[in-house]
Design an enzyme around this catalytic site. Structure first.
Site, PDB file in Angstrom:
ATOM      1  N   GLU A   1      36.597  54.007  41.543  1.00  0.00           N
ATOM      2  CA  GLU A   1      36.348  53.023  42.598  1.00  0.00           C
ATOM      3  C   GLU A   1      37.601  52.776  43.426  1.00  0.00           C
ATOM      4  O   GLU A   1      37.883  51.649  43.840  1.00  0.00           O
ATOM      5  CB  GLU A   1      35.827  51.713  41.994  1.00  0.00           C
ATOM      6  CG  GLU A   1      34.457  51.860  41.377  1.00  0.00           C
ATOM      7  CD  GLU A   1      33.907  50.545  40.854  1.00  0.00           C
ATOM      8  OE1 GLU A   1      34.383  49.489  41.290  1.00  0.00           O
ATOM      9  OE2 GLU A   1      32.999  50.588  39.994  1.00  0.00           O
TER      10      GLU A   1
ATOM     11  N   GLY B   1      41.667  51.762  40.695  1.00  0.00           N
ATOM     12  CA  GLY B   1      40.424  52.360  40.224  1.00  0.00           C
ATOM     13  C   GLY B   1      40.282  53.808  40.655  1.00  0.00           C
ATOM     14  O   GLY B   1      39.231  54.418  40.458  1.00  0.00           O
TER      15      GLY B   1
ATOM     16  N   CYS C   1      40.526  50.564  47.976  1.00  0.00           N
ATOM     17  CA  CYS C   1      39.417  50.258  47.070  1.00  0.00           C
ATOM     18  C   CYS C   1      38.125  50.779  47.692  1.00  0.00           C
ATOM     19  O   CYS C   1      37.845  50.517  48.860  1.00  0.00           O
ATOM     20  CB  CYS C   1      39.317  48.748  46.835  1.00  0.00           C
ATOM     21  SG  CYS C   1      37.919  48.257  45.801  1.00  0.00           S
TER      22      CYS C   1
ATOM     23  N   GLY D   1      38.300  37.788  45.889  1.00  0.00           N
ATOM     24  CA  GLY D   1      38.063  38.917  46.785  1.00  0.00           C
ATOM     25  C   GLY D   1      37.711  40.141  45.964  1.00  0.00           C
ATOM     26  O   GLY D   1      38.426  40.483  45.012  1.00  0.00           O
TER      27      GLY D   1
ATOM     28  N   ASP E   1      43.058  37.972  47.801  1.00  0.00           N
ATOM     29  CA  ASP E   1      43.464  39.318  47.381  1.00  0.00           C
ATOM     30  C   ASP E   1      42.572  40.389  47.997  1.00  0.00           C
ATOM     31  O   ASP E   1      41.392  40.477  47.677  1.00  0.00           O
ATOM     32  CB  ASP E   1      43.404  39.396  45.848  1.00  0.00           C
ATOM     33  CG  ASP E   1      43.711  40.789  45.333  1.00  0.00           C
ATOM     34  OD1 ASP E   1      44.437  41.529  46.012  1.00  0.00           O
ATOM     35  OD2 ASP E   1      43.215  41.131  44.232  1.00  0.00           O
TER      36      ASP E   1
ATOM     37  N   ARG F   1      40.368  48.747  32.664  1.00  0.00           N
ATOM     38  CA  ARG F   1      39.910  47.793  33.677  1.00  0.00           C
ATOM     39  C   ARG F   1      38.419  47.989  33.963  1.00  0.00           C
ATOM     40  O   ARG F   1      37.717  47.073  34.353  1.00  0.00           O
ATOM     41  CB  ARG F   1      40.726  47.983  34.953  1.00  0.00           C
ATOM     42  CG  ARG F   1      40.397  46.978  36.049  1.00  0.00           C
ATOM     43  CD  ARG F   1      41.282  47.214  37.246  1.00  0.00           C
ATOM     44  NE  ARG F   1      41.050  46.173  38.251  1.00  0.00           N
ATOM     45  CZ  ARG F   1      41.647  46.145  39.413  1.00  0.00           C
ATOM     46  NH1 ARG F   1      42.507  47.076  39.730  1.00  0.00           N
ATOM     47  NH2 ARG F   1      41.393  45.195  40.280  1.00  0.00           N
TER      48      ARG F   1
ATOM     49  N   GLY G   1      42.616  43.497  51.519  1.00  0.00           N
ATOM     50  CA  GLY G   1      42.326  43.697  52.930  1.00  0.00           C
ATOM     51  C   GLY G   1      43.238  42.969  53.891  1.00  0.00           C
ATOM     52  O   GLY G   1      42.959  42.924  55.094  1.00  0.00           O
TER      53      GLY G   1
END
Length: 481
Positions: A415, A392, A306, A299, A341, A405, A343
């Site tokens: 992000e 992010g 995100c 995902g 992973d 990352r 939502g």
């Protein structure tokens, strides 16, 4: 399990949880008889398919302990130093076990004040006292510390007549021994009198309280830890304590990432879960180039905090990514557990993820608002809220160890975002509600366990208006204006 070829949809259609519904089926047992046992990775079994995400507003020791006690597993985030992350993992492993092997001890020549500080720092109420050869000399407890001067040596305040046990003692025997002598800590020594472990009454009694906890072969709670693919030092050090390592990178299908992960797998002796992945090609390429992949995390861009998809228009919705990953694994003939992973908002999303091929669901949003999350809490308008942020996000990237990352892909833009979530109370209550919802969904589907859900469930696409509310109904908390 649900296959794309059976759904009469275009291959180009990247769907998500709201696009499907689970069809009811015949069942001959009640929901409370349904088993949720599953796999987190090739060598780690779970009693519930719930995993807490490696986010610094979601999973540290307290959350991981709660997940493991309830049958799931937590993944300790890596937005900290190596030492801090290892300590979080150690807290989980120490939380309850039959024989604690990583015992915190003290020297007889240290002061009572120093002993008190060690107890406070580690949240414990007693310390075995050992010499330079690790031979047990005595034990000093919180009671000894309270009634002694901080300046005197530990040897002057400790109890020297210590009741001990041998390594082959059973939990039942240890409880009887502690009850007989009215003690809460039972040092374990070898034939030479050297300290090899410690049994506490609290740990032994908790084994009976949490019957379905996720435990290792020594009775300790299991825990996973997140690592950057480019941080080999962290991975090697963590592998001595954590049960599994979860490669934590936004987009795993990258040659540099795959090569770096190859080195990690070669240098550790625990399960390594790779991700995140979002395409069939990504899974085929990554698994083919790596040995001993123990799990997939799939995902991209679906998380509640995100913003990857909004900013870049790149991503792979979690449910779609699960379906593609399962197709890839079938093509490879590999039975590797898949972690959905991103939502996931409720039990219905979890049941769909499993129906499409996932073995477990990783959740950040659902657990971030719980008491056990490490995020700060604030009162707004008379209600309590807890902060949840994407790894992010700008604030997370400012912390050391978070930026790597994205740095390997030379990204200069955040992000992720931040949000204040309503406080939900204890995570155990949330987990129990998810368990009840998942079992109810599986009951409707007519399946008795996770394996049947993965192989027998039937789903259909659903129109946007299929379950729309009647326009003239007013629900509690809603307003017509």
């Amino acid at each position: 399990m649900v296959r794309l070829s059976e759904l009469d949809i275009e291959k180009s259609y990247a769907f998500s949880f709201d696009d499907f519904i689970l069809l009811p089926g015949y069942i001959d047992i009640e929901p409370n008889e349904i088993s949720l046992a599953t796999k987190f990775s090739l060598n780690i079994n779970l009693n519930i398919p719930f995993v807490s995400a490696p986010m610094d507003t979601v999973t540290e020791a307290e959350m991981a302990i709660t997940l493991a006690r309830n049958g799931g597993i937590g993944v300790i985030h890596r937005n900290n130093s190596i030492e801090e992350q290892i300590e979080q993992v150690k807290k989980v492993k120490r939380a309850e076990s039959f024989i604690i092997r990583d015992v915190i001890t003290i020297s007889p020549d240290m002061t009572v004040g120093e002993a008190a500080r060690v107890m406070q720092e580690h949240g414990i109420s007693g310390l075995p006292v050992v010499d330079e050869n690790n031979k047990l000399l005595g034990i000093i407890t919180g009671r000894d510390v309270r009634f002694a001067s901080p300046e005197i040596k530990v040897r002057e305040a400790m109890t020297t007549d210590v009741i001990t046990a041998h390594e082959k003692i059973t939990p039942e025997e240890s409880i009887e021994l502690m009850k007989k002598y009215r003690i809460e800590k039972l040092p374990v020594v070898d034939k030479d009198g050297k300290l090899v472990g410690l049994i506490t009454y609290k740990d032994v009694s908790l084994r009976g309280k949490f019957k379905y906890a996720t435990r290792d072969e020594n009775g300790r709670l299991r825990v996973a830890a997140a690592v950057s693919p480019f941080d080999l030092e962290r991975a090697i050090k963590l592998s001595k304590y954590a049960d599994a390592l979860v490669i934590d990178v936004a987009h795993f299908h990258n040659q540099n990432v795959i090569s770096a992960t190859y080195k990690i797998i070669k240098n550790v002796d625990v399960d390594v879960i790779i991700g995140n992945l979002g395409t069939k090609e990504g899974v085929l390429d990554s698994v083919s180039k790596l040995e001993k992949v123990a799990g997939l995390r799939v995902g991209i861009g679906s998380g509640s905090v995100c913003t990857t998809t909004q900013i870049t228009k790149a991503g792979s919705p979690t449910l779609y990514a699960v379906a593609l990953a399962r197709e890839a694994l079938e093509e490879l003939g590999a039975d590797i557990p898949i972690i959905a992973d991103g939502g996931i908002r409720n039990a219905g999303d979890i049941v769909l993820a499993i129906a499409f091929g996932a073995s477990s669901a990783m959740m950040g949003y659902i657990f971030a608002g719980c008491k056990e999350s490490p995020s700060p809490m604030m009162m707004i308008g008379g209600r309590y809220y807890k902060l949840h942020r994407g790894m992010g996000s700008a604030s997370a990237r400012q912390k050391r160890m978070a930026v790597d990352r994205y740095a390997k892909l030379s990204k200069e833009i955040a992000e992720g975002t931040e949000a204040w979530l309503p406080y939900k109370g204890e995570a155990t209550t949330v987990i129990q509600e998810l368990v009840a919802g998942l079992k109810a969904a599986m009951g409707y589907a007519g399946v008795k366990n996770i394996k049947e859900l993965q192989t027998k469930a039937k789903v259909r696409r659903v129109s946007i208006s299929a379950f729309a509310k009647a326009p003239d109904l007013l629900f509690p908390g809603e307003s017509k204006y």
